[in-house]
Write a protein that holds these residues in place. Structure first.
Motif, PDB file in Angstrom:
ATOM      1  N   PHE A  88      73.806  43.971  67.286  1.00  0.00           N
ATOM      2  CA  PHE A  88      74.787  42.986  66.467  1.00  0.00           C
ATOM      3  C   PHE A  88      74.001  41.906  66.076  1.00  0.00           C
ATOM      4  O   PHE A  88      73.219  41.286  66.752  1.00  0.00           O
ATOM      5  CB  PHE A  88      76.000  42.682  67.199  1.00  0.00           C
ATOM      6  N   ARG A  89      73.710  41.716  64.716  1.00  0.00           N
ATOM      7  CA  ARG A  89      72.914  40.671  64.118  1.00  0.00           C
ATOM      8  C   ARG A  89      73.944  39.651  63.421  1.00  0.00           C
ATOM      9  O   ARG A  89      74.610  40.181  62.877  1.00  0.00           O
ATOM     10  CB  ARG A  89      71.867  41.321  63.431  1.00  0.00           C
ATOM     11  N   SER A  90      73.375  38.367  63.406  1.00  0.00           N
ATOM     12  CA  SER A  90      73.874  37.396  62.499  1.00  0.00           C
ATOM     13  C   SER A  90      73.694  37.473  61.224  1.00  0.00           C
ATOM     14  O   SER A  90      72.732  38.454  60.728  1.00  0.00           O
ATOM     15  CB  SER A  90      73.414  35.982  62.942  1.00  0.00           C
ATOM     16  N   THR A  91      74.208  36.553  60.301  1.00  0.00           N
ATOM     17  CA  THR A  91      73.995  36.584  58.920  1.00  0.00           C
ATOM     18  C   THR A  91      72.547  36.520  58.537  1.00  0.00           C
ATOM     19  O   THR A  91      71.984  37.025  57.812  1.00  0.00           O
ATOM     20  CB  THR A  91      74.929  35.535  58.080  1.00  0.00           C
ATOM     21  N   TRP A  92      71.768  35.565  59.352  1.00  0.00           N
ATOM     22  CA  TRP A  92      70.505  35.514  59.205  1.00  0.00           C
ATOM     23  C   TRP A  92      69.615  36.324  59.923  1.00  0.00           C
ATOM     24  O   TRP A  92      68.272  36.166  59.875  1.00  0.00           O
ATOM     25  CB  TRP A  92      70.134  34.012  59.686  1.00  0.00           C
ATOM     26  N   ASN A 135      69.482  37.138  63.191  1.00  0.00           N
ATOM     27  CA  ASN A 135      69.083  37.050  64.601  1.00  0.00           C
ATOM     28  C   ASN A 135      70.127  37.980  65.513  1.00  0.00           C
ATOM     29  O   ASN A 135      71.145  38.299  65.024  1.00  0.00           O
ATOM     30  CB  ASN A 135      69.457  35.757  65.065  1.00  0.00           C
ATOM     31  N   ILE A 136      69.610  38.681  66.504  1.00  0.00           N
ATOM     32  CA  ILE A 136      70.486  39.423  67.503  1.00  0.00           C
ATOM     33  C   ILE A 136      71.083  38.606  68.070  1.00  0.00           C
ATOM     34  O   ILE A 136      70.851  37.789  68.946  1.00  0.00           O
ATOM     35  CB  ILE A 136      69.277  40.351  68.235  1.00  0.00           C
ATOM     36  N   ILE A 137      72.671  39.065  68.061  1.00  0.00           N
ATOM     37  CA  ILE A 137      73.535  38.381  69.000  1.00  0.00           C
ATOM     38  C   ILE A 137      73.738  39.152  69.948  1.00  0.00           C
ATOM     39  O   ILE A 137      73.982  38.284  71.124  1.00  0.00           O
ATOM     40  CB  ILE A 137      74.827  38.335  68.143  1.00  0.00           C
ATOM     41  N   TYR A 138      73.730  40.198  70.122  1.00  0.00           N
ATOM     42  CA  TYR A 138      74.262  41.288  71.132  1.00  0.00           C
ATOM     43  C   TYR A 138      73.496  42.735  70.882  1.00  0.00           C
ATOM     44  O   TYR A 138      73.559  43.348  69.779  1.00  0.00           O
ATOM     45  CB  TYR A 138      75.357  41.400  71.389  1.00  0.00           C
ATOM     46  N   SER A 139      72.869  43.022  72.205  1.00  0.00           N
ATOM     47  CA  SER A 139      72.484  44.725  71.852  1.00  0.00           C
ATOM     48  C   SER A 139      72.920  45.303  73.240  1.00  0.00           C
ATOM     49  O   SER A 139      72.854  45.041  74.300  1.00  0.00           O
ATOM     50  CB  SER A 139      70.930  44.749  71.627  1.00  0.00           C
TER      51      SER A 139
END
Length: 332
Positions: A5-9, A11-15
């Motif tokens: 899961f990535r942010s709009t920018w 960045n990895i939020i969760y994997s």
């Protein structure tokens, strides 16, 4: 499977890595139990190609470079995969109303088997469907309609461009219009000699006079393999005119000389035949060379040797388009 899961920018939020146990791949009329029993991977591609999938066209499976099945389709009416599109979807033909290897219907489906678009081509498609740079589809078809392979009509000799969204045929090219005088006039099925003057004709039916078996987009040009003529041609698709012709046997048609790629055959160190025979899959490499799978059909009858071992090979040529020159670089 890795889920990220990535942010709009970006960045990895969760994997998280997940393991999923699937059912055993079931065999059917098109997917055989032993399809990969003899498949051996002798080398791997570059790391950045690791996620690529590969296919055997008449087996509804995709496999990775380790030879492991990563996707398969278990539907009896969808039988031959043609290509994986840029969006990840699959082009696959249906065997409904099929006449041998000629199919009237084909589909774009998702990797989850969802039907995205159905296509209906009156004169059938066969052998090749590719995605053009404009996202339309280009397919090999036939100039005349038929319902049986015994019908006395010309077939496997036409190229059609199909609107990706509507299924409408936007443009078509009957190769008889750019190769006039080669197609036989009213041939008798299974009795008339092949129009090209060499021993070992590749088909007893001259209704199937060129047998298109591959298409490849090369900029605004289309590279076409014509199996039954042992010929590869380049066509300007916009103007539908010839760019060049490559074949070992063009002397019967003098008008082709201005288009013919000239091969240097005077090198005495060459022991192999320099031209393809009943070839397949003519493509352009990243180095702009012409790559061909040479079936080698009737090699012993066509070559100067009385007895020549039958074999297939891959041929790579460099082409000088401006000067109409071609040179064999490698033979595998």
């Amino acid at each position: 499977i890795k889920i990220v899961f990535r942010s709009t920018w970006g960045n990895i939020i969760y994997s998280e890595d997940l393991s999923i146990l699937t059912e055993k791949v079931r065999s059917n009329n098109h997917l055989k139990d032993n399809i990969f029993s003899e498949l051996q991977v002798t080398g791997k591609l570059q790391e950045n190609k690791y996620n690529d999938l590969y296919l055997f066209s008449e087996q509804t499976v995709l496999f990775d470079q380790n030879g492991d099945i990563r996707w398969y389709l278990d539907k009896e009416d969808l039988t031959v995969i043609y290509a994986q599109l840029r969006n990840g979807n699959i082009i696959i033909e249906s065997n409904k109303e099929e006449v041998w290897y000629h199919a009237r219907y084909f589909y774009e489906i998702s990797m989850m088997w969802e039907i995205i678009q159905k296509y209906d081509v009156d004169n059938y498609i066969h052998h090749e469907i590719i995605e053009l740079s404009n996202l339309n589809l280009l397919a090999s078809s036939s100039s005349q309609a038929f319902s049986s392979m015994a019908d006395p009509v010309y077939r496997s000799d036409t190229i059609v461009e199909i609107d990706r969204s509507t299924g409408e045929v936007l443009k078509e090219l009957d190769l008889n219009t750019i190769l006039p005088g080669i197609r036989p006039i009213n041939p008798t099925y299974k009795s008339v000699p092949h129009p090209w003057k060499f021993e070992g004709a590749f088909d007893t039916s001259t209704w199937n006079w060129v047998h298109i078996n591959s298409l490849y987009e090369d900029g605004g040009d289309i590279i076409v393999s014509l199996r039954h003529l042992s010929m590869v041609i380049s066509i300007d698709w916009e103007t539908q005119t010839l760019n060049w012709v490559f074949s070992h046997n063009v002397h019967d048609y003098n008008w082709l000389e201005e288009y013919t790629l000239d091969m240097n055959t005077e090198n005495e160190n060459r022991t192999e035949f320099l031209f393809p025979l009943a070839q397949h899959t003519a493509t352009i490499t990243s180095e702009w060379n012409l790559l061909i799978f040479d079936n080698g059909t009737n090699r012993d009858e066509i070559m100067w040797k009385e007895k020549e071992k039958q074999y297939s090979r891959i041929l790579e040529y460099s082409i000088d388009k401006e000067n109409k020159k071609i040179e064999l670089m490698s033979s595998y």
